[in-house]
Scaffold this active site. Structure first.
Site, PDB file in Angstrom:
ATOM      1  N   CYS A   2       0.835  -1.196   0.000  1.00  0.00           N
ATOM      2  CA  CYS A   2       0.000   0.000   0.000  1.00  0.00           C
ATOM      3  C   CYS A   2       0.871   1.247   0.000  1.00  0.00           C
ATOM      4  CB  CYS A   2      -0.964   0.093   1.177  1.00  0.00           C
ATOM      5  SG  CYS A   2      -2.147  -1.233   1.261  1.00  0.00           S
ATOM      6  N   TRP A  74      -2.438  -3.005  -1.587  1.00  0.00           N
ATOM      7  CA  TRP A  74      -2.122  -4.432  -1.547  1.00  0.00           C
ATOM      8  C   TRP A  74      -3.042  -5.009  -0.478  1.00  0.00           C
ATOM      9  CZ3 TRP A  74      -0.079  -8.050   1.981  1.00  0.00           C
ATOM     10  CH2 TRP A  74       0.313  -9.262   1.417  1.00  0.00           C
ATOM     11  N   LYS A 482      12.919 -16.504  -7.924  1.00  0.00           N
ATOM     12  CA  LYS A 482      12.760 -15.546  -9.040  1.00  0.00           C
ATOM     13  C   LYS A 482      11.823 -16.126 -10.084  1.00  0.00           C
ATOM     14  CE  LYS A 482      13.881 -12.584  -7.704  1.00  0.00           C
ATOM     15  NZ  LYS A 482      14.685 -12.095  -6.609  1.00  0.00           N
ATOM     16  N   HIS A 501      17.542 -37.790  -0.973  1.00  0.00           N
ATOM     17  CA  HIS A 501      16.773 -38.034   0.248  1.00  0.00           C
ATOM     18  C   HIS A 501      15.288 -37.761   0.049  1.00  0.00           C
ATOM     19  CE1 HIS A 501      20.457 -38.766   2.400  1.00  0.00           C
ATOM     20  NE2 HIS A 501      20.953 -37.647   1.890  1.00  0.00           N
TER      21      HIS A 501
HETATM   22  C1  F6R Z   1      11.837 -11.359  -4.053  1.00  0.00           C
HETATM   23  C2  F6R Z   1      11.767 -10.214  -3.177  1.00  0.00           C
HETATM   24  C3  F6R Z   1      11.321 -10.418  -1.782  1.00  0.00           C
HETATM   25  C4  F6R Z   1      12.082  -9.482  -0.823  1.00  0.00           C
HETATM   26  C5  F6R Z   1      11.510  -9.591   0.595  1.00  0.00           C
HETATM   27  C6  F6R Z   1      12.267  -8.733   1.577  1.00  0.00           C
HETATM   28  O1  F6R Z   1      12.289 -11.018  -5.316  1.00  0.00           O
HETATM   29  O2  F6R Z   1      12.045  -9.117  -3.570  1.00  0.00           O
HETATM   30  O3  F6R Z   1      11.456 -11.741  -1.373  1.00  0.00           O
HETATM   31  O4  F6R Z   1      13.428  -9.826  -0.833  1.00  0.00           O
HETATM   32  O5  F6R Z   1      10.163  -9.201   0.587  1.00  0.00           O
HETATM   33  O6  F6R Z   1      12.213  -7.389   1.235  1.00  0.00           O
HETATM   34  P1  F6R Z   1      13.240  -6.349   1.818  1.00  0.00           P
HETATM   35  O7  F6R Z   1      14.596  -6.705   1.316  1.00  0.00           O
HETATM   36  O8  F6R Z   1      12.770  -5.022   1.345  1.00  0.00           O
HETATM   37  O9  F6R Z   1      13.187  -6.481   3.314  1.00  0.00           O
END
Ligand code: F6R
Length: 605
Positions: A2, A74, A482, A501
């Site tokens: 949001c 969101w 990703k 495993h």
């Molecule tokens: C995946 C991604 C998320 C962030 C996670 C943490 O591509 O971007 O998994 O890594 O939400 O976000 P930050 O780094 O902003 O705490």
């Protein structure tokens, strides 16, 4: 998670708010809405889905007014529909909210007893209802908001607008970021500096618990206890707020391509100008540390998983890692000689922030590894190290990941140095190796055409498996994350030795198995695991350097990476992981920068 914005302007504000929301859309895109006060009358427009839908609606149903608030959502409570879209309104008050009101059910019940019913499924509507209730009892807008805030549990950044009040906007912050922007005869509110950048570079960040009464003449700040307080005005660097795609098709493509220059900037910043030693702040000292705790979420967590190997190998120090959402619920054993490191691109991730607050005062030092220098995690850690990636707009993190890795590597080298494990000659060798990183990453990026061809093969699959050993194991996890988050292909990452495993049961003639195996000390073991897959007719895509590919022999497909020093391999091998996901998503026609259900900056627990 949001985005909110507010403008007390000199001209029509709806176009300005739309522009700001566009810059905040990375935080959520389930719905969007704007409310304005025009000729004393509060009105609003809301639309489901991306901002473009709200933009279209405004063409047919314009929203005049020089005072307004806006929101991009969101969804947390209630499905994304118009009814649940912000701004929420009750009588003379409209509010936009980022966060979660944890006691909203109890508040709703209390309001219901007074005959005040709710119309939406959201927690936010409760804020509007409560504020209206207080206004009905004769309070001023500021008194009504203060009384409402006193009853809210949870996290929030809020902006309020009132019927009949064209020169008034009230903001509040607890747990979610909020900034006031200063203009000439205009004032602004926004979730971050990026939102406000087109309008002003003069920003005041609200402190935890602050609320602020804004008119065009200025802002009056109040702390949690209601005392009038002064908060400093900072000038933001506009180059840190640019959000254009610079000719690329997607932000993700631009951010992937930026990595050589970002990594160069990281070493330039954190090393002495002649590159002969680290130049980290004095507080970054591991001399007496008896353990290191690394906490993060998602991609940041995978960066910490790589860092565990580095800290153990280079500094011989015990390392514990955890995902932030689990960390504080398992009663982690902390040491007053320990160093706790919190890794977060946004610096606002609620789980990571909560974990930081959990350890505060219980460890010798907290270190933040953050991209946004004004973020909560940057401000609440004892020392914050910038990763200098610049705005990361694509929801899937790319340059943030490699920059986090590099800063963590520098920290591991510092720990090795502090603990006498890295004699000067060895340190000098490592630092010289670091200088080759931007060039190696650029060479990995040069393989894009080959990676794109492989991604076409991947795009047709329903499932994929990524394998790696040692530091390549967390890379396998990151590659799988990703791929699933932007292409919606189901993918798993496994330690290659773990396959036998259980997961080997999944191997068939259909599912691609991507093996990340630079020709390092663990190569032979990884390739043995790869042979186990091939013996079961698995479709192996081997990602390795020339020597590794030659030694392995024929596989279903292969991708050649430059030959890299062991220390840098996890950073360089992030590139094929990112590009494979990007091109698979392109081939499948998914929304690369704004994948479904996701948002950047996850400010709810
Ligand atoms: C995946 C991604 C998320 C962030 C996670 C943490 O591509 O971007 O998994 O890594 O939400 O976000 P930050 O780094 O902003 O705490």
């Amino acid at each position: 998670m949001c985005g909110i914005v507010g403008v007390l302007g000199r001209h029509e504000v709806a176009p300005l708010i739309l522009e700001s929301l566009k810059r905040l859309e990375y935080r959520g895109y389930d719905s969007a809405g704007i409310a304005t006060v025009n000729a004393g009358v509060l009105d609003r427009r809301r639309a489901v889905g991306k901002l473009v839908n709200l933009s279209d609606l405004l063409v047919h149903q314009p929203l005049p007014g020089k005072a307004g608030i806006g929101h991009t959502r969101w969804a947390t409570h209630g499905e994304p529909n118009v009814k649940n879209a912000h701004p929420h309104r009750s009588g003379p008050v409209a509010v936009v909210h980022n966060g979660i009101i944890e006691n909203f059910r109890a508040l709703r019940e209390a309001l219901a007893l007074e005959g005040i019913g709710h119309e939406t499924d959201t927690d936010t509507e409760t804020i509007a209802l409560l504020t209206r209730h207080h206004l009905d009892r004769g309070m001023t807008p500021a008194e009504a908001v203060a009384a409402t805030l006193a009853r809210l549990d949870g996290a929030f950044a809020l902006a309020f607008l009132f019927d009949g009040e064209e020169d008034l906007m009230i903001g509040a912050r607890k747990g979610s970021p909020l900034a006031v922007g200063w203009g000439e005869g205009e004032m602004f509110l926004g979730s971050d500096a990026i939102a406000l950048a087109p309008m002003t570079d003069r920003i005041t960040y609200l402190e935890e618990g602050d609320w602020v009464v804004i008119t065009r003449a200025g802002a009056e700040f109040h702390d949690l206890a209601g005392n009038r307080v002064n908060r400093p005005v900072a000038r933001i660097r506009l180059d840190q707020t640019r959000v254009d795609k610079a000719g690329h098709k997607h932000f993700m493509a631009k951010e992937i391509a930026e990595q050589p220059s970002v990594l160069g900037a990281v070493t330039a910043f954190h090393l002495l100008p002649d590159g002969t030693d680290l130049a980290l702040p004095a507080e970054v000292d591991f001399t007496t540390a008896d353990r290191i705790t690394l906490v993060a979420c998602g991609t940041g967590h995978y960066a910490t998983q790589v860092a565990k190997y580095w800290f153990e190998q280079l500094a011989g120090i015990p390392v514990e890692i955890d995902i932030a959402s689990e960390f504080r619920y398992r009663q982690p054993v902390l040491s007053d000689r320990g160093v706790a490191i919190f890794v977060s691109q946004s610096g606002e991730t609620a789980d990571t922030l909560a974990a930081l607050r959990h350890v505060s005062g219980k460890v010798a030092r907290t270190i933040g590894v953050v991209n946004v220098p004004t973020s909560s995690i940057a401000r609440e850690t004892d020392v914050a190290l910038p990763i200098l990636a610049g705005p990361e707009i694509s929801v899937a993190s790319t340059k943030g990941f490699t920059a986090q890795l590099l800063v963590l590597l520098l920290l591991a080298l510092k720990a090795g140095q502090d603990r006498g494990r890295l004699p000067p000659a060895m340190m000098a060798q490592h630092l010289a190796t670091l200088k080759t990183l931007p060039g190696l990453v650029a060479r990995a990026l040069d393989r894009e055409a080959d990676i794109e061809a492989l991604a076409q093969k991947l795009a047709e699959t329903r499932d994929a498996l990524f394998l790696g050993r040692g530091v390549m194991f967390p890379l396998a996890l990151e590659a799988a994350l990703k791929l699933k988050e932007i292409s919606y292909i189901h993918a798993e990452g496994y330690a290659s030795g773990e396959l036998k495993h259980g997961p080997i049961a999944l191997i068939d003639k259909v599912m691609p198995v991507i093996v990340l195996a630079p020709r390092d000390a663990l190569y032979d073991k990884t390739v043995s695991n790869m042979q186990e897959v091939m013996a079961r007719q698995g479709r192996v895509i081997l990602v390795s350097d020339r020597a590794g590919l030659d030694e392995a022999g024929p596989v279903w497909a292969q991708l050649q990476m430059p030959s890299v020093p062991d220390l840098l391999a996890p950073i360089v091998y992030a590139i094929p992981a990112q590009l494979l996901a990007y091109h698979a998503a392109l081939a499948r026609g998914t929304d690369v920068d704004q994948p479904r259900n996701l948002a950047k900056s996850v400010t709810v627990e």
